[in-house]
Design an enzyme around this catalytic site. Structure first.
Site, PDB file in Angstrom:
ATOM      1  CB  CYS A  90      -0.859   0.053   1.262  1.00  0.00           C
ATOM      2  SG  CYS A  90      -1.696  -1.461   1.690  1.00  0.00           S
ATOM      3  CG  ASP A  91       2.869   5.033  -0.807  1.00  0.00           C
ATOM      4  OD1 ASP A  91       3.776   4.667  -0.043  1.00  0.00           O
ATOM      5  OD2 ASP A  91       2.709   6.222  -1.146  1.00  0.00           O
ATOM      6  CD  GLN A  92      -3.194   7.726   3.601  1.00  0.00           C
ATOM      7  OE1 GLN A  92      -2.620   7.530   4.657  1.00  0.00           O
ATOM      8  NE2 GLN A  92      -4.507   7.764   3.491  1.00  0.00           N
TER       9      GLN A  92
END
Length: 168
Positions: free
Chosen positions: A112-114
């Site tokens: 994931c990334d944000q």
């Protein structure tokens, strides 16, 4: 929760075509106590670990250890997807993938990334306490959006599916 893991992971993304494609490759029949998949969480996020743990899923956690600042893209959406892909690739390099191909039990790698977008500019993790303080000060007087991505890779089949979501 009684909802299967893949549905919960992608519920916030709310894209039917993505979910339809995803369910063709990752059947939504998992229950926390009888998961038909091994799970590797490719994240150092405490929040992501907590979500899976509190739902009763057993998983292995791994960190990608990539230089996120060296990856640049035109849009925040492209950036979070590229970062999730880079994390998956870095973790795959650490794994004995041949073992997963032979293993009878499929394994899912979740990365994931944000990022935060403030006045059209991507703001990633602050590099210092001073920068973190400045970010918080800025956000208190303005509007910030988050752009997140989730990428799931089936290590047995090699199938990979991901999507991004933007919250204003």
């Amino acid at each position: 929760s009684d909802e299967p893991l893949p549905f919960i992971l992608f519920r916030s993304l709310n894209r039917f075509s993505f979910l339809h494609s995803f369910t063709l490759h990752f059947p939504l029949t998992m229950e926390a106590s009888t998961s038909s998949y091994k799970i590797i969480l490719g994240s150092s996020s405490v929040a992501r670990r907590k979500i899976l743990s509190e739902m009763g899923y057993e998983f292995t956690k791994m960190s990608a250890d990539i230089d996120e600042k060296s990856i640049r893209k035109e849009t925040p959406e492209d950036l979070v997807m590229a970062l999730a892909e880079a994390k998956a690739e870095a973790i795959l390099q650490k794994l004995p993938v041949d073992d997963y191909l032979k293993d009878a039990e499929p394994t899912l790698l979740i990365t994931c990334d944000q990022v935060v977008v403030y006045h059209g500019v991507v703001r990633e993790k602050p590099s210092s306490k001073e920068e973190a303080r400045q970010f918080l000060k800025d956000y208190s007087g303005g509007h910030a959006a988050t752009v997140s991505s989730v990428l799931v890779t089936n290590l047995k089949t090699g199938f990979r599916k991901g999507e991004w979501d933007r919250v204003e």
